[in-house]
Motif scaffolding. Structure first.
Motif, PDB file in Angstrom:
ATOM      1  N   SER A  48       0.839  -1.207   0.000  1.00 40.57           N
ATOM      2  CA  SER A  48       0.000   0.000   0.000  1.00 40.57           C
ATOM      3  C   SER A  48       0.869   1.252   0.000  1.00 40.57           C
ATOM      4  O   SER A  48       0.539   2.255  -0.631  1.00 40.57           O
ATOM      5  N   THR A  52       1.302   4.445  -3.003  1.00 35.01           N
ATOM      6  CA  THR A  52       0.761   5.758  -2.619  1.00 35.01           C
ATOM      7  C   THR A  52       1.820   6.807  -2.316  1.00 35.01           C
ATOM      8  O   THR A  52       1.508   7.871  -1.769  1.00 35.01           O
ATOM      9  N   LEU A 121      -3.696   4.530   2.702  1.00 28.57           N
ATOM     10  CA  LEU A 121      -4.814   4.700   1.790  1.00 28.57           C
ATOM     11  C   LEU A 121      -4.520   5.794   0.771  1.00 28.57           C
ATOM     12  O   LEU A 121      -3.692   6.681   1.012  1.00 28.57           O
ATOM     13  N   ASN A 122      -5.188   5.727  -0.352  1.00 27.65           N
ATOM     14  CA  ASN A 122      -5.001   6.740  -1.388  1.00 27.65           C
ATOM     15  C   ASN A 122      -5.255   8.140  -0.833  1.00 27.65           C
ATOM     16  O   ASN A 122      -6.234   8.367  -0.127  1.00 27.65           O
ATOM     17  N   TRP A 124      -3.125   9.828   1.229  1.00 23.36           N
ATOM     18  CA  TRP A 124      -2.498  10.157   2.518  1.00 23.36           C
ATOM     19  C   TRP A 124      -1.352  11.154   2.356  1.00 23.36           C
ATOM     20  O   TRP A 124      -1.202  12.082   3.161  1.00 23.36           O
ATOM     21  N   SER A 265      -5.049   3.059   7.896  1.00 24.05           N
ATOM     22  CA  SER A 265      -5.746   2.149   8.815  1.00 24.05           C
ATOM     23  C   SER A 265      -4.722   1.349   9.608  1.00 24.05           C
ATOM     24  O   SER A 265      -3.672   0.967   9.080  1.00 24.05           O
ATOM     25  N   GLU A 278     -10.473  -3.431   2.063  1.00 25.03           N
ATOM     26  CA  GLU A 278      -9.946  -2.071   1.960  1.00 25.03           C
ATOM     27  C   GLU A 278      -8.630  -2.054   1.176  1.00 25.03           C
ATOM     28  O   GLU A 278      -8.391  -1.163   0.355  1.00 25.03           O
ATOM     29  N   THR A 281      -8.921  -1.952  -2.567  1.00 22.28           N
ATOM     30  CA  THR A 281      -9.399  -0.711  -3.201  1.00 22.28           C
ATOM     31  C   THR A 281      -8.268   0.264  -3.488  1.00 22.28           C
ATOM     32  O   THR A 281      -8.471   1.263  -4.191  1.00 22.28           O
ATOM     33  N   ILE A 282      -7.071   0.015  -2.958  1.00 24.05           N
ATOM     34  CA  ILE A 282      -5.954   0.952  -3.102  1.00 24.05           C
ATOM     35  C   ILE A 282      -5.382   0.878  -4.513  1.00 24.05           C
ATOM     36  O   ILE A 282      -4.992  -0.187  -4.983  1.00 24.05           O
TER      37      ILE A 282
END
Length: 338
Positions: A48, A52, A121-122, A124, A265, A278, A281-282
């Motif tokens: 993740s 990102t 997460l996207n 951040w 998260s 979750e 979805t990244i």
């Protein structure tokens, strides 16, 4: 016997230029019981992160006494994913010492220090960058807001803005994010009394939560110039993170802040379907790197005034009650916050 000339002698060191470094301490001694899902959680964390961050970002992973099998996997993983730095400590030296190993030689102007169980997460990095740009005194910014951080190494923020309307209690923007974090650290729920109000600074255009956790935080690297890199005596806890990380922004009159909405998260040590969903979805982000237009300077006198003397006054319940009422906290909520 030495023959010939060493070609490295007198050769200048030329390194790739980065603007941001991420340091991840990792401890996986085995893959049973508490650590059953640890490797999968770590790979989700790093994947993740890779999706990102900006191109000018380097990553340091410090294996802190992990098993030989984990270290072997780590080496392959780092080679496959172009991880900039892998440090393997055969003995368990503790979380903060693992961080200090990499932090001591960090040259980038920004450094993110994160636990190995954080899901990025996207957005951040973009939201973190917005706060650094909007608040020149921002020295530490987390993409994961947590309840009741207004009392944690924030005396200088309250001192500076004691009579400013920019500092106030506002309705929590992301109550579900606060609830999810509470559950991730073992709480069965988060009472409404903890998640209805939170102290913020700024305006409707750009607002930040006052204070932050130390599970995932991006720092201005210059605040560590005065840090004494001594070996910490505790593997975890014992105020090590408070001493080596949390207090440093205040020595530079810097602010510890967080985004209003959760852009990360905390996975904990046990994977569940919601986290896996979750993670799926990244998507790969395309984003500019972090930047700052000012330099934070060491301010010892300001530190004494705001974070020692003023803090003693602020810690008196009667004073804190007056300040919080003045900052918009309803009288019915006061006892929950002091």
């Amino acid at each position: 016997m030495r023959k010939g000339k060493n070609i490295s002698k007198e050769q200048p060191i030329s390194l790739k230029r980065y603007t941001h470094r991420v340091i991840i301490p990792l401890y996986i001694p085995n893959e049973t019981e508490y650590y059953r899902d640890a490797w999968q959680i770590f790979t989700m964390c790093i994947t993740s992160l890779l999706n990102t961050i900006a191109p000018q970002t380097a990553i340091s992973i410090v294996s802190n006494g992990s098993s030989k099998e984990i270290n072997s996997r780590l080496l392959d993983f780092c080679l496959d994913n172009n991880i900039d730095q892998l440090i393997i400590e055969e003995q368990k030296i503790g979380k903060i010492n693992s961080i200090l190993r990499a932090l001591k030689f960090t040259r980038e102007p920004f450094v993110t220090i994160t636990d190995a169980d954080i899901l990025f997460l996207n957005g951040w990095l973009k939201e973190t960058s917005i706060i650094f740009q909007a608040f020149p005194k921002a020295a530490a910014v987390s993409p994961l807001p947590v309840f009741r951080t207004q009392n944690h190494y924030t005396s200088n923020i309250i001192f500076d803005n004691l009579f400013s309307k920019k500092l106030k209690f506002t309705k929590v923007k992301d109550p579900e994010g606060l609830t999810k974090f509470a559950k991730s650290i073992g709480w069965s729920r988060l009472d409404e009394k903890w998640k209805d109000f939170i102290m913020t600074i700024g305006s409707d255009k750009t607002r930040a939560v006052v204070g932050c956790n130390h599970a995932v935080v991006t720092y201005r690297t210059e605040i560590f110039k005065k840090q004494t890199f001594k070996f910490a005596e505790y593997a975890l806890g014992g105020e090590t993170e408070g001493y080596y990380l949390d207090r440093m922004p205040q020595l530079y009159d810097g602010y510890r802040l967080a985004t209003e909405t959760a852009f990360a998260s905390h996975m904990g040590n046990n994977l569940d379907e919601s986290i896996i969903a979750e993670f799926k979805t990244i998507a790969a982000d395309k984003i500019d790197g972090l930047k700052a237009d000012n330099v934070l300077k060491y301010r010892p006198l300001s530190h004494v005034l705001k974070n020692i003397l003023f803090k003693k006054i602020l810690n008196k319940k009667s004073i804190k009650r007056l300040v919080y009422l003045n900052k918009g906290l309803p009288s019915s909520k006061i006892e929950n916050f002091i």
